[in-house]
Design an enzyme around this catalytic site. Sequence first.
Site, PDB file in Angstrom:
ATOM      1  CB  CYS A 112     -27.432  43.226  24.602  1.00 45.08           C
ATOM      2  SG  CYS A 112     -28.057  44.793  25.046  1.00 45.08           S
ATOM      3  CG  HIS A 220     -31.113  40.731  25.753  1.00 45.73           C
ATOM      4  ND1 HIS A 220     -30.105  40.752  26.456  1.00 45.73           N
ATOM      5  CD2 HIS A 220     -31.365  41.994  25.656  1.00 45.73           C
ATOM      6  CE1 HIS A 220     -29.381  41.658  26.697  1.00 45.73           C
ATOM      7  NE2 HIS A 220     -30.139  42.681  26.335  1.00 45.73           N
ATOM      8  CD  GLU A 222     -29.642  36.884  26.477  1.00 47.12           C
ATOM      9  OE1 GLU A 222     -29.958  37.807  27.185  1.00 47.12           O
ATOM     10  OE2 GLU A 222     -29.701  37.190  25.443  1.00 47.12           O
TER      11      GLU A 222
END
Length: 257
Positions: A112, A220, A222
């Site tokens: 990001c 994203h 994660e």
Amino acid sequence: MQQPLVAVSTDVRQFENYTWHAAPRQYLEAAISGAGVLPLLVPSFGERLDLDHLLSVVDGVMLTGSKSNVHPGLYGGEAGEANGPYDEDRDATTLPLIRKAIERGVPLLAICRGIQEMNVALGGTLATEIQEREGSLDHRAPVSDDQDKRFAIRQNVSIKPGSCLAGVFGAGDIMVNSVHRQAVDRLGAKLQVEAVAEDGTVEAVSVKGARAFAVGVQWHPEYWVKSDSASQKVFRAFGDAVRQHAAAKAASRAAAE
């Protein structure tokens, strides 16, 4: 092999009457459970840090996302309230860290804000408020107090054939989340596009001719690393590159003894 160390970027935040250098838990969890590495938070003190020594100790670098944006003055833009907030201490740390990691062949995963830092560090520019561009999708998070809804996997991304990420996912399309309002504009030197959204927005880049894994993604991975296959593959590929780098360093030390 012991868990290899990975340097993780930090945001500078003010709360509880302190200045904090911090990173969101999701990234640290993903580093441990998805990549199998030990995250090491790097305070954002810019030129006061010995980054060469840091990169001789760690075996990877991970740049997190953030609410803040790269300061436009670093790529010829104009700063304004609408484009903020900014974190110039983080900029002063991550941009030279990126350049040195690439130069030294230390594996790099930029997420990001991280892909935007990566592009600026290598001479590129950023487009702001991209949802206002004609023909652009709205890449911002859905309005909700529920983080799972904000980070929902909802956007199609096309992986370039023959790219680094094609080796991770295979060529074709994957589904990702989308939580951003600016993106890569002019591509930085040495970077190549790895993936794009349906409206042409750059969603991933890599360093051409890199000595190690050096990839930035705009989404994203994660957030869903424990349940989403594509997210898991990103962190597994990064972790494998980190372990390969650690093993090569160990072999070099052994040969020198």
